[in-house]
Write a protein that holds these residues in place. Sequence first.
Motif, short mmCIF file in Angstrom:
data_model
loop_
_atom_site.label_atom_id
_atom_site.label_comp_id
_atom_site.label_asym_id
_atom_site.label_seq_id
_atom_site.Cartn_x
_atom_site.Cartn_y
_atom_site.Cartn_z
N SER A 45 -1.97 -0.30 6.30
CA SER A 45 -0.58 -0.36 5.90
C SER A 45 -0.43 -0.85 4.46
CB SER A 45 0.20 -1.27 6.86
OG SER A 45 -0.42 -2.52 6.94
N ALA A 60 -0.32 3.50 -1.71
CA ALA A 60 -0.77 2.58 -0.67
C ALA A 60 0.29 1.50 -0.50
CB ALA A 60 -2.10 1.97 -1.06
N ARG A 98 -2.06 8.93 -3.78
CA ARG A 98 -1.09 8.58 -2.75
C ARG A 98 -0.75 7.09 -2.88
NH1 ARG A 98 -2.86 7.14 3.04
NH2 ARG A 98 -1.32 5.63 2.45
N1 LIG Z 1 -10.10 2.08 -3.28
C1 LIG Z 1 -9.27 2.91 -2.61
N2 LIG Z 1 -9.22 4.22 -2.94
C2 LIG Z 1 -8.38 5.05 -2.30
N3 LIG Z 1 -7.60 4.69 -1.28
C3 LIG Z 1 -7.62 3.40 -0.88
C4 LIG Z 1 -8.47 2.45 -1.52
N4 LIG Z 1 -8.29 1.25 -0.91
C5 LIG Z 1 -7.38 1.46 0.05
N5 LIG Z 1 -6.96 2.74 0.08
C6 LIG Z 1 -5.95 3.32 0.98
O1 LIG Z 1 -4.75 2.63 0.81
C7 LIG Z 1 -4.15 2.36 2.05
C8 LIG Z 1 -3.90 0.87 2.19
O2 LIG Z 1 -5.15 0.20 2.24
P1 LIG Z 1 -5.29 -1.37 2.42
O3 LIG Z 1 -6.73 -1.70 2.35
O4 LIG Z 1 -4.40 -2.04 1.46
O5 LIG Z 1 -4.75 -1.58 3.91
P2 LIG Z 1 -4.82 -2.86 4.83
O6 LIG Z 1 -3.45 -3.07 5.35
O7 LIG Z 1 -5.45 -3.99 4.12
O8 LIG Z 1 -5.73 -2.37 6.02
P3 LIG Z 1 -6.79 -3.22 6.87
O9 LIG Z 1 -6.04 -3.99 7.89
O10 LIG Z 1 -7.63 -2.17 7.52
O11 LIG Z 1 -7.55 -4.07 5.93
C9 LIG Z 1 -5.05 2.92 3.11
O12 LIG Z 1 -4.53 4.15 3.55
C10 LIG Z 1 -6.36 3.14 2.41
O13 LIG Z 1 -6.98 4.29 2.92
#
Ligand SMILES: Nc1ncnc2c1ncn2[C@@H]1O[C@H](COP(=O)(O)OP(=O)(O)OP(=O)(O)O)[C@@H](O)[C@H]1O
Lengths: 359, 279, 323
Positions: free
Chosen positions: A72, A50, A48
């Motif tokens: 996000s 990200a 998916r």
């Molecule tokens: N190593 C990974 N493997 C699979 N999916 C991931 C991985 N890291 C992040 N994701 C997914 O990708 C999406 C974006 O994650 P990300 O960590 O970039 O979000 P974020 O905006 O930094 O969130 P937060 O504020 O919680 O840190 C999320 O739905 C997360 O579940």
Amino acid sequence: MAMSAGLQGEAPSDGVSSGTASLLEVRHLSVTYTRRLARNDGQTRESRHAVRDVNFDVPRRETLGLVGESGSGKTSVGLAILNLIAAAGSVRFDGQEILGLHGATMRQLRTRMQMVFQDPTASLDPRMTVRRIVRMPIKAHRIATGTGIDDLVAEVLNKVSLDTAVMSRYPHQLSGGQRQRVAIARALATAPDFIVCDEITSSLDVSVQAQVVNLLMDLQADLGLTLLFISHNLGIVRQVSGLIAVMYYGRVVELGQSEQIYANSLHPYTKALLEAVPSPDPALETRPTRAYLRADATTAGLHKVWSGGCVYQDRCPFTTDLCRRVEPELGASAAGHSVACHRVDEIRTGTAECTEGDS
Amino acid sequence: MKTHVSAIRQRMPSLSACILIVIGILVAIAAIYPRAFTSGNPNAIDPNAILAGPSLRHLLGTDEAGADIYTRIIYGTRLDAEISLFSVGIAYAVGVPLGLLAGWWRGALDEILSRLSAGILAFPIVLLALLIVGSFGTSAPTLIAILALAFLPQVTLLARAQTMAVCARGYVLAARATGLRERRIITVHVLHNITPQLLVLSPQLMSQAILIEASLSYLGVGIQPPAITWGSLLLDASNYYQQDPLYAISTGLVVTIAAALLLVAGDLISRWADPLRRR
Amino acid sequence: MRTPRLRTGTLAARLARTVGVLVVISLIVFLALRLTPGDPAALLLGPQAVGQPGYKIELANLHRQMGLNYPLPVQYLIWLKGILSGNLGNSNQNGEPVIRLLAGAAPPTLFLIGLSLAIAIPLSIVIGTTAAYRPSGIADRFVRALADLSLATPTFWLGLLLVILFAVRLHLLPATGYVSPLVSPMQFARSMALPVVTVVVYLVGVLTRYVYAEMCEVGAQDYVRTARAMGIAEPTVLFRYALRNALIPLIAIVGVQFAALISGAIVVEQVFGLGGVGQLMLQGVVLKDYPLVQGGVLLITILVTVVTTLADLLYRWVDPRLT
Ligand SMILES: Nc1ncnc2c1ncn2[C@@H]1O[C@H](COP(=O)(O)OP(=O)(O)OP(=O)(O)O)[C@@H](O)[C@H]1O
Ligand SMILES: [Mg+2]
């Protein structure tokens, strides 16, 4: 995690093109995670997005605030920019393409671009003293030798207002604020031009948050740093950043000067975010509030796989058929302010009608 | 400064650890220089004392040929120590690098190593020993090889799992972001952080080595006389348990106590490793 | 949230993995067979044949007959084909099929393993749960020390101690020998009592640790805490609420420990002269009956793999979180 797949590193651009306006140019950046569905099971995979088709620039010596709720894709953008996870699209740093670089070229470049991670407890090795943690990048890049190393360690610790007495301590013997300062010191050790600060305040006490933010702003002014400041706290982002990009479900939905976004936000999601922030400005406090979030909205939308249309359709009170079919592009609505919304004109003039209730 | 003191105290061995270390040193002396504990000759026989009970002359009595059991136990220490140390050492020397690489790079190497480990683990150790002894005969190197082969999957899988856990930690990503080479990250961050967990397993494996040596000797596929191991003494004793039960009891107790002390050492190490891991 | 598609995918993956493991096992056994120093054909002809007229030709013929003239990979495939068609080879001693010899020796070993598991599993659950009832209480420490001790005790020595006590001193039970239950159920029970107790002590030592750890963990979980807060009696809480969840991992542990259990059983049956699979295999080693040893090891190891896989699948089937 693998480095960006496949591509051979492009030939390094000849000479540093300091003439470009922006230090960092991000074009069509996408990050796709392939998740193993069952534990110990290599067969069933689901991939998916990200981050999907994200574009922005960060001008020299400026700060871009990247905001958006949890999940996000903010961290993913930061990691992709530093070539720490596989990503598609283009990231140009000082005119040089980063994605696809590897080996010595990339390592060399890392002296100029650093990152402070979301969770300092996790990003500091529990079995290393502060001295050793800060020495790691210095020795890796041979920035100093002999006694010069310890002098440099002391110098960067001094920059982040840490007493040199902490040098012989382990991370667990430090307070949260001190740990974050160590992480910042490590990032500063190679004298970088650009730092990604990923939610550097979210694990901290409110009182300490302000200290760390002030420290960062002082450092930026003193050292002429360019920052990507990731946060979900609009209040802090406003303090730090001249530019703001709002992310939702892997997409940048609104991008502009910070004043414009605060005074004149256009995307329904940004408006919903701003309403959630207690404003420090009493003048704004009196403005009539209005629901920019559907009553039945949940975060469930974040976890399903995107299947076309606007990413915000499930939570937006103004969703129309067009929003469900066609994804709005990030389009300029005013000078230096762009929004990805089909109904931006109606929202600006206040004539947008709620479509809540129809399904 | 206070944190210094507490950090040092944290690293200071406890009383039980001190006792264990002293015992370990005594066992090492017995293995290297058995004369320190007995003036007798393990093969000297006393025709007047056959399967005799404990006496001042023979602390634990004598065996069926009239040799002093206590002296034989002391002299058996060396081979048991060698077997357990070398088998576990070899398993670590091979298994830790393999597990590290499999956990770090995953992919095909990981798949193959996982299948291989599961395949070896499926062999009941006694049968694996029979298979190898059947082909190569009995000798100390063969026994060490059998044990090392049996321990290898456990060490590899542990190193792999711990590496994967450490790689998921933020500091490995952070090290990459600062521009460290992979080699440096593996040695400085990964190896350093998985060492305590790896150490916990080693005394457990050594205790297993002693027990398996005893079992294989008992089955007649262990190290053959005239070499003396605790297992060979136990086999001897088990043949005369009707006439001299004390012989069987004392030699068995030696093995049990040695194995138990090693297990306790494992517990102590895991307690030492634990608080740091939680941080 | 388990969809059938996902389940079959998992199942297929597990089975594919098991096949991979079986290939590894067959390779190990085959290599042990072929890496054996000495020429199997020469061994068969015996040392007295060396130098006799026509020895070289006879040897070459035998090589061809035994398929030893092919390259190693081809030999492996031929050997594998034989195995897959159920032919584990014939014993050197009397030419009987290895599989029939094994089947004949199996009952005592299977009874020993089956009875020990049937007793040890419930026993370790009771002991582990009681110890977890008040962690770091006296019962807890005692039980953990005993479990450690049982892990440090050589099983055959424990068997020997039991023989010394119950057979030599008290004359209560026979020291050695196996009586089939078809012959005399009473004699069967008497002959199996000490061996089973020996294996049970070992098994309880292994399993109690897991039950204990699992119970402590489950006991700290919210729904168990809630049950406690509601004033439900502590034994009821433990046995009704916590136990169900602690049982699940036990299935997996038994699967993982199955190879070690067979090792233990082989040694113990030797102590008590039960004349099972272990004795047969040992004879094979002493008499250099390679087909018997290799066929037996292969068959038993395959059995272990099947049991481990079944336990793993059962575990996954019972615990939806793992799918
Ligand atoms: N190593 C990974 N493997 C699979 N999916 C991931 C991985 N890291 C992040 N994701 C997914 O990708 C999406 C974006 O994650 P990300 O960590 O970039 O979000 P974020 O905006 O930094 O969130 P937060 O504020 O919680 O840190 C999320 O739905 C997360 O579940
Ligand atoms: Mg994040």
